[in-house]
Design an enzyme around this catalytic site. Structure first.
Site, mmCIF file in Angstrom:
data_model
loop_
_atom_site.group_PDB
_atom_site.id
_atom_site.type_symbol
_atom_site.label_atom_id
_atom_site.label_comp_id
_atom_site.label_asym_id
_atom_site.label_seq_id
_atom_site.Cartn_x
_atom_site.Cartn_y
_atom_site.Cartn_z
ATOM 1 N N CYS A 157 -2.843 16.532 29.925
ATOM 2 C CA CYS A 157 -4.008 17.240 30.462
ATOM 3 C C CYS A 157 -3.829 17.583 31.938
ATOM 4 O O CYS A 157 -4.436 18.520 32.440
ATOM 5 C CB CYS A 157 -5.273 16.419 30.222
ATOM 6 S SG CYS A 157 -5.693 16.360 28.461
ATOM 7 N N CYS B 24 -4.624 12.105 31.184
ATOM 8 C CA CYS B 24 -3.259 11.883 30.716
ATOM 9 C C CYS B 24 -2.320 12.960 31.237
ATOM 10 O O CYS B 24 -2.748 14.021 31.694
ATOM 11 C CB CYS B 24 -3.199 11.809 29.181
ATOM 12 S SG CYS B 24 -3.115 13.392 28.314
ATOM 13 N N PHE C 68 0.817 -1.206 0.000
ATOM 14 C CA PHE C 68 0.000 0.000 0.000
ATOM 15 C C PHE C 68 0.850 1.255 0.000
ATOM 16 O O PHE C 68 0.587 2.207 -0.732
ATOM 17 C CB PHE C 68 -0.932 -0.019 1.207
ATOM 18 C CG PHE C 68 -1.810 1.196 1.309
ATOM 19 C CD1 PHE C 68 -1.550 2.176 2.251
ATOM 20 C CD2 PHE C 68 -2.873 1.358 0.446
ATOM 21 C CE1 PHE C 68 -2.359 3.298 2.341
ATOM 22 C CE2 PHE C 68 -3.690 2.496 0.533
ATOM 23 C CZ PHE C 68 -3.424 3.464 1.482
ATOM 24 N N GLY D 227 -8.981 -2.067 1.750
ATOM 25 C CA GLY D 227 -9.559 -1.353 0.630
ATOM 26 C C GLY D 227 -10.607 -0.335 0.993
ATOM 27 O O GLY D 227 -11.327 0.168 0.128
ATOM 28 N N GLN E 139 -10.484 -8.100 0.086
ATOM 29 C CA GLN E 139 -10.657 -7.013 -0.882
ATOM 30 C C GLN E 139 -11.975 -7.224 -1.616
ATOM 31 O O GLN E 139 -12.766 -8.086 -1.249
ATOM 32 C CB GLN E 139 -9.469 -6.981 -1.852
ATOM 33 C CG GLN E 139 -8.133 -6.644 -1.204
ATOM 34 C CD GLN E 139 -8.095 -5.202 -0.687
ATOM 35 O OE1 GLN E 139 -8.931 -4.366 -1.036
ATOM 36 N NE2 GLN E 139 -7.120 -4.917 0.160
#
Lengths: 286, 363
Positions: free
Chosen positions: B315, B312, B102, B222, B195
């Site tokens: 934050c 997190c 890809f 795809g 696909q």
């Protein structure tokens, strides 16, 4: 002072009238006078509740007399310490030594002495030897920017030279053989094409980077333009530099500073590292 | 090793269901992951600026490496000599590599697909080169990831006509070549990729063919390329219905939180996308209300954390105003927002898993 009062730093440096060393005497004298006046003015504007956090600047450019005069004046002010200005500008090393000595001789023993503009290990040792307590420098970052890792040995007691040469692989691009003990050039083509170096930047270093990663990995990150490379390098360089300062402090406590300094500078010279002036450059980064 | 059949190196246990959604445990050679799971993309052996410790703090369980980039640099042989990408990066958890196909088709100017493989111009010296299914698997065997992807013939969803059918059948022929070339079936799981474009009949044929090969897991490929949302969801639904219940299902290239939630509802388990980290580099943070553009002037005086419901590190320590000064100017801006965005995606993964487990998925 508006900025200082808004930021509330732990220490701040007063605004000096700093001049380069080639100005005429008259201008230099003016710079010393202005610097004292502005110091007083800054002090009058500092917020009382923030406490005494001023580092009064000592100028003097190329004149030892003016340097002494500036220091004398600053010494009489009610400050937390002093900041010596005008160093790290390519001056002669011996001259720098005189200026530091002459200024510090006039300053009280019980207040902080700071200098900015000096950062290489030799400069640090010279400054500390003269009586400086605090330095700020971008030395670790300058190395990181050039893809260099700080690797100079820190322990006097360990006979490093020959043993370390065997331990650390020397890149095969025809540089002075001891170079690997001072700095490692991580962009070296050797890491991809030739020998794969799976050792950390400095064997035995306890920093985050050396505990987890290898030279070949960091080389990969650098070649892929990944920001993680700079992060990991900067962590190591900062750690190593701070360890250097720790070694200095310990040598002072053990009353062995002079020995440490002699050992350090002589082993650097033996390795062919330019130890004077600005940032030592042994290998240029390709 | 793990697994039921000899060509597997994983164990997949569905722990709970809600209609078609599943909360599962995916045990891989290097790590035990919980799905539904978002997998951040690490391209060249790192996730843009974040350290391994940070990735572990964020609860990342599987991260992606791009075979194309890794094969170019540092190269498959170097990785093989070192003992694999895990060792090279010092990542103790799981890795997944894509086939490289890809990336080549989307990144390289003169890439083309033939029955043999993907032909392209070497980005190093311009020479014509070929990546066959065998090459892709061999490289992935050297990289050593827990999950490896078959080389497929992927076409854009906006493509119509006989090309779509050709690609689907070729994908089936290539899966056999991939299976034959796979030299480490007990340590690495080869996933087949379904696909067939947007055509339900083609998708069915591909599903049947891949399922018959009894692979350890399957991906739905795809998609995420410009098709309309209705078409996208319809294809995902069809594929999940046609894939075995007891094997993991990976929808490739999905990163918008809403898409992940919908695909989970339709029965998918794993997702990957560059979106969260890429959008961070442009100054956008993923928050519970949507997307926060930190470059906006209003952010300069906004002293709240990115997301008031996020726990997190970013934050907890930084304000929007501070991040506003960093984004697009300082590397640290990218790192901090990337950190938060990944935290957001991992929190989403955890919420999906636990809500299905605890029977409250609809909320």
């Amino acid at each position: 002072m508006e900025v200082v009062n808004a930021c509330k730093p732990d220490l701040w440096v007063s605004l000096p009238d700093e001049v380069p060393h080639w100005v005429p005497e008259k201008r230099n004298r003016e710079s010393v006078d202005h610097t004292s006046q502005w110091l007083d003015h800054c002090l009058s504007l500092q917020h009382a509740e923030h406490g005494n956090r001023c580092l009064g600047v000592v100028v003097g450019a190329g004149s030892l007399e003016e340097r002494a005069r500036s220091a004398e004046q600053a010494a009489t002010r009610n400050v937390a310490g002093f900041s010596l200005a005008g160093f790290g500008l390519g001056e002669d090393v011996a001259q720098r030594g005189f200026h530091l000595e002459v200024a510090i001789a006039k300053l009280p023993n019980d207040k902080l002495r700071h200098v900015c503009g000096l950062g290489s290990p030799e400069e640090v040792l010279q400054a500390v030897g003269a009586g400086i307590d605090l330095l700020d420098s971008t030395y670790p970052y300058m190395l990181t920017k050039e893809c260099l890792a700080m690797t100079f040995p820190l322990k006097m007691e360990v006979p490093l030279r020959n043993a370390d040469r065997d331990m650390q692989p020397t890149p095969d691009h025809g540089v002075a053989s001891g170079f690997s003990l001072a700095k490692v050039n991580l962009r070296s083509a050797t890491y991809g094409g030739g020998r794969i170096d799976e050792t950390p930047l400095v064997t035995g270093c306890k920093c985050y980077t050396c505990k987890r990663h290898t030279k070949v990995y960091i080389n990969q990150l650098l070649n892929s333009n990944e920001t993680l490379a700079q992060t990991l390098l900067e962590i190591h360089n900062t750690y190593h530099y701070l360890e250097f300062f720790k070694a200095i402090r310990e040598s002072i406590k053990a009353d062995k500073f002079h020995e440490f300094r002699t050992w350090f500078t002589s082993q650097r010279q033996e390795l062919g590292v330019l130890s004077l002036g600005n940032i030592p450059r042994v290998v240029s980064c390709n | 090793m793990l697994g039921i059949s000899p060509s597997m190196a994983l164990r997949f246990e569905v722990l709970a269901r809600h209609n078609r959604a599943r909360a599962s445990r995916l045990t891989l050679p290097h790590y035990e992951a919980l799905t539904p799971l978002f997998m951040p993309v690490g391209t060249q052996g790192t996730i843009k600026g974040l350290t391994n410790d940070q990735l572990e703090d964020l609860d990342c369980q599987i991260i992606l490496g791009n075979t194309y980039h890794l094969a170019l640099r540092p190269g498959a042989d170097l990785l093989d000599t070192i003992g694999g990408l895990h060792k090279f990066m010092n990542w103790p958890r799981a890795l997944l590599t894509d086939s490289g196909g890809f990336q080549m088709v989307s990144l390289l100017h003169l890439a083309d697909i033939t029955e043999e493989g993907v032909t392209f111009q070497s980005p190093v010296d311009g020479k014509p080169m070929l990546l066959t299914p065998e090459d892709s698997i061999q490289i992935q065997n050297k990289i050593g990831a827990d999950i490896i992807m078959a080389l497929d013939d992927v076409v854009k969803t906006t493509t119509t006509g006989p090309r779509v059918e050709e690609a689907m059948y070729r994908t089936l022929r290539w899966i056999d070549r991939c299976i034959a070339a796979h030299s480490r079936p007990h340590e690495q799981n080869l996933f087949g990729i379904v696909q067939g474009g947007l055509d339900p009949q083609l998708r069915d044929i591909c599903l049947e063919g891949l399922v018959a090969r009894n692979l350890p897991g399957y991906a739905i490929g795809g998609l995420a390329g410009g098709e309309g949302k209705d078409a996208f969801w319809r294809v995902v639904a069809q594929c999940t219905a046609g894939l075995p219940e007891d094997k993991p299902r990976y929808v490739m290239g999905i990163g918008f939180p809403l898409d992940i939630v919908v695909c989970t509802a339709l029965g998918a388990d794993m997702y990957d996308c560059v979106y969260p980290t890429r959008t961070a580099r442009f100054g956008s943070a993923l928050v519970s209300e949507g997307v926060l553009r930190l470059t906006h002037a209003a952010m300069a005086t906004d002293y709240r954390p990115l997301d008031s419901s996020c726990t997190c590190m970013v934050c907890k320590r930084y304000t929007r105003a501070y991040l506003h000064t960093l984004v697009t100017k300082e590397a640290m801006g990218s790192q901090l927002v990337s950190y938060h965005n990944i935290s957001h995606m991992m929190q989403l993964s955890r919420n999906l898993h636990s809500s299905i487990l605890e029977g409250r998925f609809p909320e």
